[in-house]
Design an enzyme around this catalytic site. Structure first.
Site, short mmCIF file in Angstrom:
data_model
loop_
_atom_site.label_atom_id
_atom_site.label_comp_id
_atom_site.label_asym_id
_atom_site.label_seq_id
_atom_site.Cartn_x
_atom_site.Cartn_y
_atom_site.Cartn_z
N THR A 185 0.70 -0.81 0.18
CA THR A 185 -0.13 -0.20 0.23
C THR A 185 1.17 1.55 -0.08
OG1 THR A 185 -0.07 0.18 2.12
CG2 THR A 185 -1.70 -1.09 1.24
N GLU A 330 -5.64 -3.57 -2.10
CA GLU A 330 -5.88 -4.65 -1.61
C GLU A 330 -6.91 -6.21 -2.11
OE1 GLU A 330 -5.10 -1.84 2.12
OE2 GLU A 330 -5.44 -1.84 0.17
N LYS A 440 -16.32 17.30 8.59
CA LYS A 440 -17.27 17.75 9.74
C LYS A 440 -17.22 18.25 10.08
CE LYS A 440 -19.40 14.92 12.92
NZ LYS A 440 -19.69 13.97 13.79
N TRP A 445 -21.28 16.29 8.03
CA TRP A 445 -20.61 15.79 6.84
C TRP A 445 -21.18 16.99 5.15
CZ3 TRP A 445 -17.11 12.98 8.87
CH2 TRP A 445 -17.22 12.45 10.24
#
Length: 541
Positions: A185, A330, A440, A445
């Site tokens: 990653t 992944e 936020k 949001w």
């Protein structure tokens, strides 16, 4: 009772063997590190892969030993891939744009025994070499070069090594569950984590890529993977290309817009794959040169959200369909791709565009769900509106990270992606943000991706990032960091007014900061962590 059918393990070696036998004269067109062009064939790639497999065997490597590559998309890199995985070793692709400390960590964590590199990366390899604990052999993917030998006296040269071998090599019949390749990653927080793919998962993933409802790759295509081979194995396309035997154009280090336009027009590329920042450069170069990219029927965009304005330009100016795709290291990486269903074909172009803006739907082999909490198991409604945490499971999805015994899955066997998204009844996925990039503000949001896409629709903006900045009253507020197009006259008031009739007033960014450059990762993603460190306190008094 078992079925009465043959069993053959799903192996990477079978793909290159198929391409070499049934698509022997299929072209592999490659740009070298010195920018010269080379044309080879699938038959020669297979034969050189077998020669290099003999080389690796002569080193005394054991099954599942790791062989690292630091190289561009070119024919020698492709040959080495099939040699490594096909002979039972693990191909570990490394992103050369990582910090040296991360690169050293990755090589040592993987315990690589051989490191293969393009000459471009000689200074990097030489610098980190004393810190690599397990590497025994260093191979330059080129012919003998005195300058390289002087800098690294113990270096071996790929062309010399394969010239001393024959293509007589029997691919071993491995367990299809055995490891084939290793990708790490990006490591934006903490050290990178390794994802270890199997022959089975890679083969099934390759089938999925080729399906018409996925990326629709066939022997009739001329495919150009601009996405680097060190970025989740170029999204798996070099394997899919061998599976169908299509012509492949490998751009090497020439990833600027003008070079890509030249390759598309010269070699009649029909499908190209890359991240949005690459396509911005391509569009600019094509518009400047007057090219219509006539052969390019579709391009695949992944890595980050594709701005709506970019989809329109490809469709309206170049008659090119842009396919949104989504995935992660992944997930091998394909999780979804955006293709229409029959019921969509009667829709207007504007309605079709709305569908194209989503990340698409999953192919057979993976399943998606949205839950109401991270790593939770409570699935929420697939209504296309209710957002939650995106989770995935399937044949080519990670179970645990390399070297880690702990499962990477939820208690009921799903992988939590860290994305916030919606799903509709047809499985179309719309990602609103990475959970860490959501803003936020006053308990509500705000999607940074939505604000970025709107900014990218402004004719005077070349690139835009939206981040959360700390705020004394609202906790966080969005700010826009933007790059103007060359010679554009644009004020912060003008861009904020541009938002006025497009989003709710409380979602409009509090501030605009114009910059000359936005930091990008080695895979072309915006490094918002760096931007937050630099600009995250600009609203504090």
């Amino acid at each position: 009772m078992l079925g009465n059918m043959m069993f053959q393990p799903l192996l990477i070696s079978s793909m290159i063997e198929h391409a070499g036998r049934y698509h022997a004269d299929g072209l592999i067109i490659s740009r070298n590190t010195d920018l010269s062009m080379v044309e080879t064939t699938w038959a020669k790639v297979r034969d050189n892969a077998k020669r290099f497999a003999n080389v690796l065997q002569s080193f005394g490597l054991q099954t599942s030993d790791r062989v690292a590559t630091i190289a561009w998309n070119n024919h020698r890199h492709l040959e080495s891939w099939y040699a490594i995985s096909g002979s039972g070793l693990i191909c570990h692709t490394i992103n050369p744009r990582l910090f040296p400390e991360q690169l050293v960590f990755i090589v040592n964590d993987a315990a690589d025994r051989v490191l293969i590199f393009d000459k471009t990366f000689l200074p990097l390899v030489k610098a980190v070499k004393p810190l690599l604990k397990t590497v025994e052999k260093f191979i330059c993917l080129d012919a003998a070069d005195s300058a390289v030998s002087e800098a690294m006296p113990d270096v071996l040269f790929y062309e010399d090594l394969i010239a001393a071998q024959t293509p007589d090599f029997e691919w071993p019949e491995l367990d299809e569950l055995s490891a084939s390749s290793l990708c790490y990653t990006s490591g934006t927080t903490g050290n990178p984590k390794g994802v270890l793919y199997s022959h089975r998962s890679t083969t099934l993933h390759s089938y999925a890529i080729c399906m018409p409802d996925s990326l629709n790759i066939s022997a009739r295509d001329v495919m150009m993977p601009v996405v680097p081979m060190f970025h989740v194995n170029a999204w798996g396309t070099p394997y899919a290309a061998a599976m169908v035997g299509c012509t492949v154009v490998l751009p090497g280090p020439g990833l600027d817009g003008a070079s890509l336009v030249n390759l598309i027009d010269t070699y009649k590329v029909s499908v190209a794959l890359g991240v949005p920042t690459i396509w911005q450069g391509l569009i600019g170069a094509a518009q400047q040169s007057g090219s219509k990219l006539e052969s390019l029927t579709r391009n695949v965009v992944g890595g980050s959200a594709c701005p709506p304005a970019m989809l329109r330009v490809f469709k309206e100016q170049f008659n090119c369909e842009t396919l949104h795709a989504w995935g992660m290291t992944e997930t091998s990486p394909l999780g979804t791709s955006n293709q229409y269903k029959a019921k969509h074909m009667h829709l207007s172009e504007e309605e079709k565009l709305k569908i194209r803006l989503s990340q698409g739907r999953p192919p057979f082999g993976v399943s998606l769900r949205i839950t109401d909490e991270e790593n939770g198991t409570n699935e929420i409604e697939r209504d296309g509106h209710t957002s939650g945490n995106l989770q995935i499971k399937g044949h080519w999805i990670v179970e645990s990270y390399f070297g880690k015994e702990q499962s990477a899955l939820t208690s009921d066997g799903w992988f939590d992606t860290g994305d916030i998204a919606t799903l509709n009844d047809d499985g179309y996925l719309s990602i609103s943000d990475r959970s860490k990039d959501l803003i936020k503000s006053g308990g509500e949001w705000i999607s940074s991706v939505e604000l970025e896409n709107l900014a990218m629709g402004h004719p005077k903006i070349a690139m835009a990032a939206v981040i959360a900045a700390e705020h004394e009253k609202w906790d966080e507020r969005p700010i826009l960091i933007a790059i103007k197009k060359p010679e554009a006259d644009l004020t912060d008031t003008e861009i904020l007014d541009y938002y006025a009739d497009k989003v709710a007033k409380w979602q409009i960014p509090d501030k605009v900061i114009f910059v000359d450059a936005i930091p990008l990762s080695g895979t072309g993603k915006m490094l918002k962590k760096d931007l937050r460190e630099q600009f995250g306190k600009v609203l504090l008094s």
